[in-house]
Design a protein around this motif. Structure first.
Motif, PDB file in Angstrom:
ATOM      1  N   UNK A 100       3.981  10.249  -3.356  1.00  0.00           N
ATOM      2  CA  UNK A 100       4.706  10.118  -4.625  1.00  0.00           C
ATOM      3  C   UNK A 100       6.060   9.436  -4.419  1.00  0.00           C
ATOM      4  N   UNK A 101       6.718   9.749  -3.292  1.00  0.00           N
ATOM      5  CA  UNK A 101       8.044   9.153  -3.061  1.00  0.00           C
ATOM      6  C   UNK A 101       7.941   7.669  -2.735  1.00  0.00           C
ATOM      7  N   UNK A 102       6.894   7.297  -1.962  1.00  0.00           N
ATOM      8  CA  UNK A 102       6.824   5.926  -1.437  1.00  0.00           C
ATOM      9  C   UNK A 102       5.737   5.084  -2.081  1.00  0.00           C
ATOM     10  N   UNK A 103       5.267   5.497  -3.215  1.00  0.00           N
ATOM     11  CA  UNK A 103       4.088   4.819  -3.790  1.00  0.00           C
ATOM     12  C   UNK A 103       4.354   3.355  -4.122  1.00  0.00           C
ATOM     13  N   UNK A 104       5.585   3.015  -4.466  1.00  0.00           N
ATOM     14  CA  UNK A 104       5.861   1.621  -4.823  1.00  0.00           C
ATOM     15  C   UNK A 104       6.136   0.763  -3.592  1.00  0.00           C
ATOM     16  N   UNK A 105       6.546   1.398  -2.464  1.00  0.00           N
ATOM     17  CA  UNK A 105       6.799   0.618  -1.241  1.00  0.00           C
ATOM     18  C   UNK A 105       5.569   0.570  -0.323  1.00  0.00           C
ATOM     19  N   UNK A 106       4.581   1.376  -0.652  1.00  0.00           N
ATOM     20  CA  UNK A 106       3.431   1.525   0.251  1.00  0.00           C
ATOM     21  C   UNK A 106       2.539   0.288   0.241  1.00  0.00           C
ATOM     22  N   UNK A 107       1.972  -0.036   1.418  1.00  0.00           N
ATOM     23  CA  UNK A 107       1.017  -1.130   1.525  1.00  0.00           C
ATOM     24  C   UNK A 107      -0.367  -0.587   1.169  1.00  0.00           C
ATOM     25  N   UNK A 108      -0.705  -0.665  -0.122  1.00  0.00           N
ATOM     26  CA  UNK A 108      -1.958  -0.065  -0.602  1.00  0.00           C
ATOM     27  C   UNK A 108      -3.164  -0.769  -0.013  1.00  0.00           C
ATOM     28  N   UNK A 109      -3.082  -2.102   0.082  1.00  0.00           N
ATOM     29  CA  UNK A 109      -4.224  -2.846   0.638  1.00  0.00           C
ATOM     30  C   UNK A 109      -4.466  -2.459   2.080  1.00  0.00           C
ATOM     31  N   UNK A 110      -3.363  -2.333   2.835  1.00  0.00           N
ATOM     32  CA  UNK A 110      -3.491  -1.939   4.244  1.00  0.00           C
ATOM     33  C   UNK A 110      -4.112  -0.559   4.375  1.00  0.00           C
ATOM     34  N   UNK A 111      -3.679   0.352   3.489  1.00  0.00           N
ATOM     35  CA  UNK A 111      -4.207   1.712   3.511  1.00  0.00           C
ATOM     36  C   UNK A 111      -5.692   1.715   3.168  1.00  0.00           C
ATOM     37  N   UNK A 112      -6.025   0.924   2.138  1.00  0.00           N
ATOM     38  CA  UNK A 112      -7.428   0.838   1.718  1.00  0.00           C
ATOM     39  C   UNK A 112      -8.285   0.252   2.845  1.00  0.00           C
TER      40      UNK A 112
END
Lengths: 129, 362
Positions: free
Chosen positions: A67-79
């Motif tokens: 929740x804190x880092x959702x906008x800075x997170x690399x979503x594609x990398x995580x996926x």
């Protein structure tokens, strides 16, 4: 007049039918490719459901960080990371399921062939009467 | 020594005579012990924590398939977890589903092992079970034993942290979750025990199947030694907290029970009285087959084949040894063994079942 030999053969067959034969005859009612294919599909479904649970638990465990880092997170990398782990676990588990299903089918087929040998013998003994 | 054999024959005779009653009673006792142990060790859900509920559930288990003991044990444990905290019950449910989907599907008949192992671990006598499973069952029980160990350690973690969880607020639900997950993942003792049990079962099974003299004795001895070594070395290296004395005594107990099983070999062979019925053109048959008692205690069982001719296998297209199904000049199949296509007999279900074995091209 009772044919003792025939009674013994039929007794063993009936005993097999009520015991392991139920499972073996059910397995041999499928083509080998169909039986193994069904086992692989079940394995893939099991891994997928398990992975969904694991992802859900992982996200819940790190919920505050997400929740804190959702906008800075690399979503594609995580996926991609999750996708990689999913594929590896899917391949390993499906391979194990393939081997287990193959062995089960071969064992069932061997026993059902012996059962059919006994069926033919019973027929022969019936004709000899 | 002769007296001992006579006592054995008496016990075997009693078992064959009353096995229709003995098995349900045994299932009732096992189910009651499992459910009562769960209730006494957990007991967070007070509505099911009484003897009447345990007895009713045990009575149900006595005439239902033996897998229902595990189902009831799982339900009871989930209800107790719910009594403690919703998140604990949720985590428990997910763990049980994952264990079933990934592992228990391969050995559904070993569900009794999964139910019994946590109880034996609570009583500090689990180390006899892998040796007995290696002798009496198939390698598939490795999966069941592993699931039982994981279930025990999960319940143990819940019990150990129950006071902390009970004092937590509802808003600390994530902290409860983290506490349980961290404790489960960091539990090295669980991994060592799973590995030790798996290796022991496989080693005992493989040695028992070897065509050598004294294969059972060697299997029992090797299994006990390997189990002790893995657990003790694991305890030294990873500081798992496993008691060496319990390990050695438990393994020796397993050895003693294994030798008793060998003496009463009928248990391991699962031979028991069978009742079958069938008919032919002339008679209805109601047959009771009673296994023969072997007083001599032969090392390797004899297989009696009634009038089976020696059939040589050939290698089929899959590389498997199969017996020749149609061509045998000494075997008279009769005139109407194979029917012409289009005839009534060809389309009959009986002919289809006899000649269709599920393999294309055969």
């Amino acid at each position: 007049m009772l044919n003792q030999e025939k009674v013994i053969v039929m007794t063993r067959m009936a005993s097999y039918e009520e015991g392991k034969g139920k499972e073996h005859l059910r397995i041999c009612s499928y083509f080998r490719s169909d039986y193994i294919g069904a086992a692989i599909l079940k394995a893939a479904a099991a891994v997928t459901i398990t992975f969904v649970f694991v992802i859900a638990l992982y996200i819940y465990y790190n919920f505050e960080d997400f929740m804190e880092n959702i906008y800075q997170m690399d979503m594609m990398g995580l996926a991609k990371k999750f996708g990689k782990y999913y594929l590896i676990s899917l391949i390993i588990y499906v391979a194990i399921s393939y081997i287990v299903a193959f062995i089960k089918y071969i064992v069932a087929r061997t026993n059902v062939r012996k059962y059919k040998d006994n069926l033919k013998m019973t027929r022969k003994l019936q004709k000899e009467k | 020594m002769k007296k001992v054999f006579e006592i054995r024959e008496k016990i075997i005779e009693l078992y064959y005579k009353y096995d229709a009653f003995i098995l349900p009673v045994l299932k009732l006792i096992v189910a009651f012990i499992v459910l009562h142990t769960l209730n006494s060790k957990m007991g967070y859900f007070t509505k099911i924590d009484n003897v009447a509920v345990e007895l009713i559930a045990s009575l149900l288990c006595s005439f239902l398939p033996s897998g229902m003991i595990l189902v009831f044990a799982g339900l009871f444990s989930l209800l107790h977890m719910y009594g403690l905290s919703l998140i604990v019950a949720g985590l428990g449910a997910v763990l049980y589903i994952v264990l079933y989907l990934l592992f228990l599907r391969f050995s559904p008949k070993s569900s009794l092992v999964v139910a019994a192992l946590p109880v034996l671990m609570l009583w500090k006598i689990p180390y006899m079970l892998p040796i007995i499973l290696g002798l009496a069952a198939s390698p598939g029980t490795v999966v069941a034993a592993g699931c039982g160990v994981v279930a025990y350690y999960f319940l143990h973690i819940i019990n150990s942290n129950s006071a902390t969880i009970a004092t937590m607020e509802l808003s600390d639900i994530q902290d409860q979750f983290k506490l349980l997950v961290d404790s489960l993942i960091a539990n090295k003792g669980m991994i060592i025990v799973v590995v030790a049990f798996a290796v022991t079962i496989i080693v005992v099974y493989l040695i028992r199947r070897l065509p050598i003299k004294r294969n059972w004795e060697i299997a029992i001895g090797a299994g006990a030694v390997i189990q002790i070594l893995i657990l003790l070395i694991g305890d030294v290296k990873l500081d798992t907290g496993i008691s060496p004395l319990n390990v050695i005594l438990g393994s020796l107990l397993g050895v003693a029970i294994a030798f008793a099983l060998k003496f009463f070999k009928f248990c391991v062979d699962f031979n028991r009285t069978e009742r079958v019925q069938f008919e032919d053109d002339d008679y209805y048959y109601y047959v009771k087959a009673v296994p023969k008692i072997n007083v001599g205690g032969e090392e390797i069982g004899r297989v009696r084949r009634i009038n089976r001719r020696e059939r040589k296998p050939f290698i089929d297209s899959w590389g498997q040894e199969v017996y020749d199904d149609g061509i045998d000049e000494n075997y008279d199949y009769g005139e109407d063994e194979y029917y012409e296509e289009g005839s009534e007999e060809y389309d009959s279900e009986e002919y289809y079942e006899e000649n269709y074995d599920g393999d294309p091209g055969q």
